[in-house]
Design a protein around this motif. Sequence first.
Motif, mmCIF file in Angstrom:
data_model
loop_
_atom_site.group_PDB
_atom_site.id
_atom_site.type_symbol
_atom_site.label_atom_id
_atom_site.label_comp_id
_atom_site.label_asym_id
_atom_site.label_seq_id
_atom_site.Cartn_x
_atom_site.Cartn_y
_atom_site.Cartn_z
ATOM 1 N N VAL A 1 0.871 -1.172 0.000
ATOM 2 C CA VAL A 1 0.000 0.000 0.000
ATOM 3 C C VAL A 1 0.910 1.224 0.000
ATOM 4 C CG1 VAL A 1 -1.836 1.249 1.177
ATOM 5 C CG2 VAL A 1 -1.784 -1.250 1.268
ATOM 6 N N GLY A 2 0.695 2.115 -0.952
ATOM 7 C CA GLY A 2 1.542 3.296 -1.075
ATOM 8 C C GLY A 2 2.781 2.961 -1.885
ATOM 9 N N ASP A 3 3.889 3.606 -1.534
ATOM 10 C CA ASP A 3 5.110 3.393 -2.324
ATOM 11 C C ASP A 3 6.098 2.449 -1.644
ATOM 12 O OD1 ASP A 3 5.889 5.007 -0.260
ATOM 13 O OD2 ASP A 3 6.694 6.617 -1.506
ATOM 14 N N GLY A 4 5.633 1.729 -0.642
ATOM 15 C CA GLY A 4 6.508 0.801 0.060
ATOM 16 C C GLY A 4 6.668 -0.527 -0.663
ATOM 17 N N GLN A 5 7.371 -1.423 -0.008
ATOM 18 C CA GLN A 5 7.588 -2.759 -0.556
ATOM 19 C C GLN A 5 6.451 -3.681 -0.123
ATOM 20 O OE1 GLN A 5 11.440 -3.426 1.214
ATOM 21 N NE2 GLN A 5 12.459 -3.044 -0.729
ATOM 22 N N TYR A 6 6.391 -4.836 -0.743
ATOM 23 C CA TYR A 6 5.394 -5.843 -0.386
ATOM 24 C C TYR A 6 5.750 -6.441 0.969
ATOM 25 C CZ TYR A 6 3.159 -5.616 -4.895
ATOM 26 O OH TYR A 6 2.456 -5.181 -5.977
ATOM 27 N N ARG A 7 4.717 -6.552 1.821
ATOM 28 C CA ARG A 7 4.881 -7.136 3.153
ATOM 29 C C ARG A 7 3.919 -8.309 3.284
ATOM 30 N NH1 ARG A 7 6.748 -3.068 7.068
ATOM 31 N NH2 ARG A 7 7.107 -1.130 5.933
ATOM 32 N N HIS A 8 4.293 -9.260 4.147
ATOM 33 C CA HIS A 8 3.374 -10.372 4.417
ATOM 34 C C HIS A 8 2.028 -9.817 4.848
ATOM 35 C CE1 HIS A 8 4.985 -14.393 4.031
ATOM 36 N NE2 HIS A 8 6.169 -13.932 4.374
ATOM 37 N N ILE B 1 -7.301 6.142 1.112
ATOM 38 C CA ILE B 1 -7.763 5.299 0.007
ATOM 39 C C ILE B 1 -8.066 6.153 -1.213
ATOM 40 C CG2 ILE B 1 -9.511 3.626 -0.729
ATOM 41 C CD1 ILE B 1 -7.408 2.775 1.534
ATOM 42 N N LYS B 2 -8.739 7.273 -0.996
ATOM 43 C CA LYS B 2 -9.030 8.176 -2.117
ATOM 44 C C LYS B 2 -7.736 8.622 -2.787
ATOM 45 C CE LYS B 2 -13.420 9.932 -0.350
ATOM 46 N NZ LYS B 2 -14.111 11.095 0.225
ATOM 47 N N ARG B 3 -6.727 8.946 -2.003
ATOM 48 C CA ARG B 3 -5.434 9.365 -2.558
ATOM 49 C C ARG B 3 -4.767 8.207 -3.313
ATOM 50 N NH1 ARG B 3 -0.498 9.092 -0.272
ATOM 51 N NH2 ARG B 3 -1.370 8.786 1.809
ATOM 52 N N PHE B 4 -4.740 7.004 -2.720
ATOM 53 C CA PHE B 4 -4.120 5.845 -3.380
ATOM 54 C C PHE B 4 -4.817 5.512 -4.699
ATOM 55 C CE2 PHE B 4 -2.904 4.332 1.089
ATOM 56 C CZ PHE B 4 -1.665 4.958 1.026
ATOM 57 N N ASN B 5 -6.119 5.726 -4.755
ATOM 58 C CA ASN B 5 -6.866 5.423 -5.983
ATOM 59 C C ASN B 5 -6.535 6.366 -7.133
ATOM 60 O OD1 ASN B 5 -8.116 3.153 -4.980
ATOM 61 N ND2 ASN B 5 -9.974 4.225 -4.349
ATOM 62 N N THR B 6 -5.813 7.434 -6.863
ATOM 63 C CA THR B 6 -5.404 8.358 -7.937
ATOM 64 C C THR B 6 -3.973 8.099 -8.390
ATOM 65 O OG1 THR B 6 -4.590 10.054 -6.410
ATOM 66 C CG2 THR B 6 -6.947 10.146 -7.033
ATOM 67 N N ILE B 7 -3.354 7.068 -7.835
ATOM 68 C CA ILE B 7 -1.949 6.765 -8.141
ATOM 69 C C ILE B 7 -1.866 5.362 -8.746
ATOM 70 C CG2 ILE B 7 0.361 6.484 -7.180
ATOM 71 C CD1 ILE B 7 -0.591 8.233 -4.793
ATOM 72 N N ASP B 8 -1.210 5.256 -9.909
ATOM 73 C CA ASP B 8 -0.982 3.934 -10.508
ATOM 74 C C ASP B 8 -0.122 3.077 -9.594
ATOM 75 O OD1 ASP B 8 -2.438 4.218 -12.831
ATOM 76 O OD2 ASP B 8 -0.726 4.806 -14.069
ATOM 77 N N PHE C 1 2.346 -14.643 -8.821
ATOM 78 C CA PHE C 1 1.686 -13.623 -9.626
ATOM 79 C C PHE C 1 1.494 -12.377 -8.777
ATOM 80 C CE2 PHE C 1 -1.808 -16.179 -7.959
ATOM 81 C CZ PHE C 1 -2.689 -15.228 -7.469
ATOM 82 N N CYS C 2 1.542 -11.259 -9.451
ATOM 83 C CA CYS C 2 1.441 -9.968 -8.804
ATOM 84 C C CYS C 2 0.381 -9.152 -9.534
ATOM 85 C CB CYS C 2 2.806 -9.286 -8.885
ATOM 86 S SG CYS C 2 2.888 -7.737 -7.989
ATOM 87 N N LEU C 3 -0.514 -8.556 -8.774
ATOM 88 C CA LEU C 3 -1.577 -7.723 -9.326
ATOM 89 C C LEU C 3 -1.474 -6.342 -8.687
ATOM 90 C CD1 LEU C 3 -4.494 -10.274 -8.820
ATOM 91 C CD2 LEU C 3 -3.229 -9.868 -10.932
ATOM 92 N N GLU C 4 -1.639 -5.310 -9.504
ATOM 93 C CA GLU C 4 -1.629 -3.951 -8.969
ATOM 94 C C GLU C 4 -2.764 -3.148 -9.581
ATOM 95 O OE1 GLU C 4 3.007 -3.461 -7.663
ATOM 96 O OE2 GLU C 4 2.424 -2.570 -9.573
ATOM 97 N N ARG C 5 -3.350 -2.272 -8.774
ATOM 98 C CA ARG C 5 -4.464 -1.443 -9.218
ATOM 99 C C ARG C 5 -3.915 -0.180 -9.873
ATOM 100 N NH1 ARG C 5 -7.431 2.881 -8.489
ATOM 101 N NH2 ARG C 5 -9.703 2.748 -8.621
ATOM 102 N N LEU C 6 -4.449 0.129 -11.053
ATOM 103 C CA LEU C 6 -4.091 1.362 -11.736
ATOM 104 C C LEU C 6 -5.115 2.439 -11.373
ATOM 105 C CD1 LEU C 6 -3.172 -0.122 -15.230
ATOM 106 C CD2 LEU C 6 -1.685 0.279 -13.256
ATOM 107 N N GLN C 7 -4.767 3.697 -11.570
ATOM 108 C CA GLN C 7 -5.665 4.784 -11.166
ATOM 109 C C GLN C 7 -6.994 4.779 -11.912
ATOM 110 O OE1 GLN C 7 -3.900 8.612 -11.776
ATOM 111 N NE2 GLN C 7 -3.529 8.273 -13.950
ATOM 112 N N ASN C 8 -7.036 4.154 -13.088
ATOM 113 C CA ASN C 8 -8.302 4.072 -13.829
ATOM 114 C C ASN C 8 -9.158 2.880 -13.376
ATOM 115 O OD1 ASN C 8 -6.970 1.924 -14.966
ATOM 116 N ND2 ASN C 8 -6.953 2.730 -17.051
ATOM 117 N N GLY C 9 -8.709 2.164 -12.343
ATOM 118 C CA GLY C 9 -9.466 1.043 -11.803
ATOM 119 C C GLY C 9 -9.119 -0.306 -12.406
ATOM 120 N N VAL C 10 -8.328 -0.315 -13.464
ATOM 121 C CA VAL C 10 -7.922 -1.566 -14.108
ATOM 122 C C VAL C 10 -6.927 -2.293 -13.207
ATOM 123 C CG1 VAL C 10 -6.672 -2.529 -16.098
ATOM 124 C CG2 VAL C 10 -8.342 -0.697 -16.434
#
Length: 190
Positions: free
Chosen positions: A98-105, A139-146, A169-178
């Motif tokens: 979440v945010g610009d950090g690394q993946y955590r358990h 959450i609103k802020r994160f949703n505006t960041i790829d 496998f790795c999945l990430e949310r893009l700002q357009n919701g994809v």
Amino acid sequence: MADASRKAAEAAKATAEYTKDTADRALSQATAIHDLATQSHKQLAVMQADQRPYLWPADPIKGPNFDPATAQITWDVPYTNYGKGAAINVEFNEFIKVGDGQYRHSYQTSGTVFVSEIPPTKTGYSSAYSAPVFTLEDIKRFNTIDRAIGVLFEMKYFDGYGTEYDEAFCLERLQNGVIGYIKSKECEKQ
């Protein structure tokens, strides 16, 4: 006496030719058996590969959810065994970013989740949970960041022949919701 020696020599020569012919036929048969065994081994390997399990995300993949009551982001991802054989002794490791950090358990997990067997076509779910520290404004802020929210799932499992498979496998949310698939090597863990 010379006649007896000649006959003995001819008999010895005939025996030697017979022995050589028998040895040549035995060598030919041994070569054919070896070639047949090699071909059978190759065919068995093809059959085993055809029967392997293959775990991968299943549709539909929905994005992350925020629960204001717990202040957590959760991401539930369906997966299916697309292979022909059962996945046995499955181990999942779930990570979230979440945010610009690394993946955590995933929050409050001991690390690895175990499933004894996943048969072909079976769909299950794996979930990753953030720490309970987020607000609706976050959450609103994160949703505006790829790629501000992502999940990484690592799996290890075996087929019925004992062959080990490692998938991630790795999945990430893009700002357009994809929801984008990201190469798992690009999803850096802490």
